[in-house]
Design a protein around this motif. Sequence first.
Motif, PDB file in Angstrom:
ATOM      1  N   ASN A 136       0.787  -1.234   0.000  1.00  0.00           N
ATOM      2  CA  ASN A 136       0.000   0.000   0.000  1.00  0.00           C
ATOM      3  C   ASN A 136       0.821   1.286   0.000  1.00  0.00           C
ATOM      4  O   ASN A 136       0.351   2.311  -0.500  1.00  0.00           O
ATOM      5  N   TYR A 137       2.026   1.251   0.561  1.00  0.00           N
ATOM      6  CA  TYR A 137       2.756   2.495   0.787  1.00  0.00           C
ATOM      7  C   TYR A 137       4.234   2.391   0.414  1.00  0.00           C
ATOM      8  O   TYR A 137       4.835   1.307   0.486  1.00  0.00           O
ATOM      9  N   LEU A 138       4.791   3.550   0.067  1.00  0.00           N
ATOM     10  CA  LEU A 138       6.230   3.763   0.050  1.00  0.00           C
ATOM     11  C   LEU A 138       6.569   4.560   1.298  1.00  0.00           C
ATOM     12  O   LEU A 138       5.871   5.519   1.640  1.00  0.00           O
ATOM     13  N   TYR A 139       7.658   4.190   1.991  1.00  0.00           N
ATOM     14  CA  TYR A 139       8.023   4.828   3.252  1.00  0.00           C
ATOM     15  C   TYR A 139       9.352   5.566   3.098  1.00  0.00           C
ATOM     16  O   TYR A 139      10.280   5.071   2.455  1.00  0.00           O
ATOM     17  N   THR A 140       9.428   6.748   3.709  1.00  0.00           N
ATOM     18  CA  THR A 140      10.677   7.496   3.683  1.00  0.00           C
ATOM     19  C   THR A 140      10.750   8.375   4.926  1.00  0.00           C
ATOM     20  O   THR A 140       9.835   8.383   5.765  1.00  0.00           O
ATOM     21  N   THR A 141      11.831   9.104   5.059  1.00  0.00           N
ATOM     22  CA  THR A 141      11.997  10.078   6.141  1.00  0.00           C
ATOM     23  C   THR A 141      12.120  11.459   5.532  1.00  0.00           C
ATOM     24  O   THR A 141      12.872  11.670   4.582  1.00  0.00           O
ATOM     25  N   PHE A 142      11.379  12.392   6.085  1.00  0.00           N
ATOM     26  CA  PHE A 142      11.333  13.763   5.568  1.00  0.00           C
ATOM     27  C   PHE A 142      11.282  14.693   6.767  1.00  0.00           C
ATOM     28  O   PHE A 142      10.416  14.555   7.633  1.00  0.00           O
ATOM     29  N   LEU A 143      12.253  15.604   6.863  1.00  0.00           N
ATOM     30  CA  LEU A 143      12.340  16.530   7.995  1.00  0.00           C
ATOM     31  C   LEU A 143      12.286  15.794   9.336  1.00  0.00           C
ATOM     32  O   LEU A 143      11.534  16.151  10.242  1.00  0.00           O
ATOM     33  N   MET A 150       4.016  19.134  -2.482  1.00  0.00           N
ATOM     34  CA  MET A 150       4.859  19.643  -3.568  1.00  0.00           C
ATOM     35  C   MET A 150       6.333  19.323  -3.337  1.00  0.00           C
ATOM     36  O   MET A 150       7.070  19.018  -4.280  1.00  0.00           O
ATOM     37  N   THR A 151       6.774  19.389  -2.074  1.00  0.00           N
ATOM     38  CA  THR A 151       8.190  19.143  -1.786  1.00  0.00           C
ATOM     39  C   THR A 151       8.518  17.661  -1.817  1.00  0.00           C
ATOM     40  O   THR A 151       9.453  17.221  -2.504  1.00  0.00           O
ATOM     41  N   LEU A 152       7.763  16.861  -1.070  1.00  0.00           N
ATOM     42  CA  LEU A 152       8.122  15.454  -0.947  1.00  0.00           C
ATOM     43  C   LEU A 152       7.987  14.715  -2.278  1.00  0.00           C
ATOM     44  O   LEU A 152       8.862  13.913  -2.642  1.00  0.00           O
ATOM     45  N   LEU A 153       6.935  14.975  -3.042  1.00  0.00           N
ATOM     46  CA  LEU A 153       6.778  14.263  -4.307  1.00  0.00           C
ATOM     47  C   LEU A 153       7.824  14.699  -5.331  1.00  0.00           C
ATOM     48  O   LEU A 153       8.269  13.885  -6.151  1.00  0.00           O
ATOM     49  N   ASP A 154       8.249  15.947  -5.278  1.00  0.00           N
ATOM     50  CA  ASP A 154       9.335  16.385  -6.154  1.00  0.00           C
ATOM     51  C   ASP A 154      10.626  15.655  -5.793  1.00  0.00           C
ATOM     52  O   ASP A 154      11.346  15.156  -6.662  1.00  0.00           O
ATOM     53  N   LEU A 155      10.908  15.560  -4.495  1.00  0.00           N
ATOM     54  CA  LEU A 155      12.119  14.879  -4.049  1.00  0.00           C
ATOM     55  C   LEU A 155      12.103  13.405  -4.422  1.00  0.00           C
ATOM     56  O   LEU A 155      13.097  12.860  -4.907  1.00  0.00           O
ATOM     57  N   VAL A 156      10.982  12.748  -4.210  1.00  0.00           N
ATOM     58  CA  VAL A 156      10.886  11.315  -4.502  1.00  0.00           C
ATOM     59  C   VAL A 156      10.939  11.055  -6.004  1.00  0.00           C
ATOM     60  O   VAL A 156      11.658  10.168  -6.474  1.00  0.00           O
ATOM     61  N   CYS A 157      10.182  11.835  -6.767  1.00  0.00           N
ATOM     62  CA  CYS A 157      10.040  11.543  -8.199  1.00  0.00           C
ATOM     63  C   CYS A 157      11.187  12.074  -9.050  1.00  0.00           C
ATOM     64  O   CYS A 157      11.640  11.397  -9.973  1.00  0.00           O
ATOM     65  N   ASP A 158      11.657  13.280  -8.752  1.00  0.00           N
ATOM     66  CA  ASP A 158      12.534  13.958  -9.705  1.00  0.00           C
ATOM     67  C   ASP A 158      13.972  14.131  -9.252  1.00  0.00           C
ATOM     68  O   ASP A 158      14.785  14.707  -9.975  1.00  0.00           O
ATOM     69  N   SER A 159      14.319  13.677  -8.037  1.00  0.00           N
ATOM     70  CA  SER A 159      15.731  13.729  -7.661  1.00  0.00           C
ATOM     71  C   SER A 159      16.520  12.841  -8.628  1.00  0.00           C
ATOM     72  O   SER A 159      16.035  11.808  -9.079  1.00  0.00           O
ATOM     73  N   ARG A 160      17.740  13.267  -8.941  1.00  0.00           N
ATOM     74  CA  ARG A 160      18.530  12.568  -9.952  1.00  0.00           C
ATOM     75  C   ARG A 160      19.075  11.246  -9.432  1.00  0.00           C
ATOM     76  O   ARG A 160      19.362  11.097  -8.245  1.00  0.00           O
ATOM     77  N   GLU A 161      19.251  10.334 -10.345  1.00  0.00           N
ATOM     78  CA  GLU A 161      19.809   9.026  -9.998  1.00  0.00           C
ATOM     79  C   GLU A 161      21.201   9.163  -9.395  1.00  0.00           C
ATOM     80  O   GLU A 161      21.524   8.528  -8.401  1.00  0.00           O
TER      81      GLU A 161
END
Length: 202
Positions: free
Chosen positions: A36-43, A74-85
């Motif tokens: 159901n989820y992707l998990y990460t740490t943010f702030l 806007m911040t978290l999805l940008d970081l997850v999706c568009d941060s460079r490899e």
Amino acid sequence: MRTDNYLIQANHAKAGFLAYDQDKLIAKLGLQFDDNYLYTTFLAQPYRIHRRTGDISRRVGEAWVDGNSYEEVMTLLDLVCDSREGRYLACRLRNMQDFGASVHRGLLESENDPWARRFGDDPEGFRRGCRALGGTPLPQGDIGYAIEVFDGLPIALQLWLGDEEFPSQLRILWDENANMYLKYETMYFARALVLERVAENM
């Protein structure tokens, strides 16, 4: 009834997330996941993103609470999706306005900055707020902290306390390679979120 423009943009960001190959996002960021989820740490807080809706929640104590504020989405999805490899830190800090047009300087450093005034009026509270976000002290400024935003990426807050002649000043700095992690426009959302969280924890 007119739909809120912020809600429209947040929904577009969620739709963009759903269009990504989530297995590639998991591999790129080393994310924990379940069905159901992707998990990460943010702030310095655990976050999760629903794999079928893009909805975000954050963990507070033992409970998951809503994490769908405009800045969070806007911040978290940008970081997850568009941060460079191949992203990496330069370990050198730059003023935030160096990443974009100089016309934004007035939005970032102002003699009438309400955040600088608020933090300058309560320096011990500012320290508490930064430490609550896992901030590590910096030598620059009267009070300075580097706070991890995501995947090791720091944002630095440097506060110079005011006196009878000059108001308090607040500088915002990012790692020189921050644009490998997020877009310049997204830095504004992240900045707003960090300052709000510091104030909440003062």
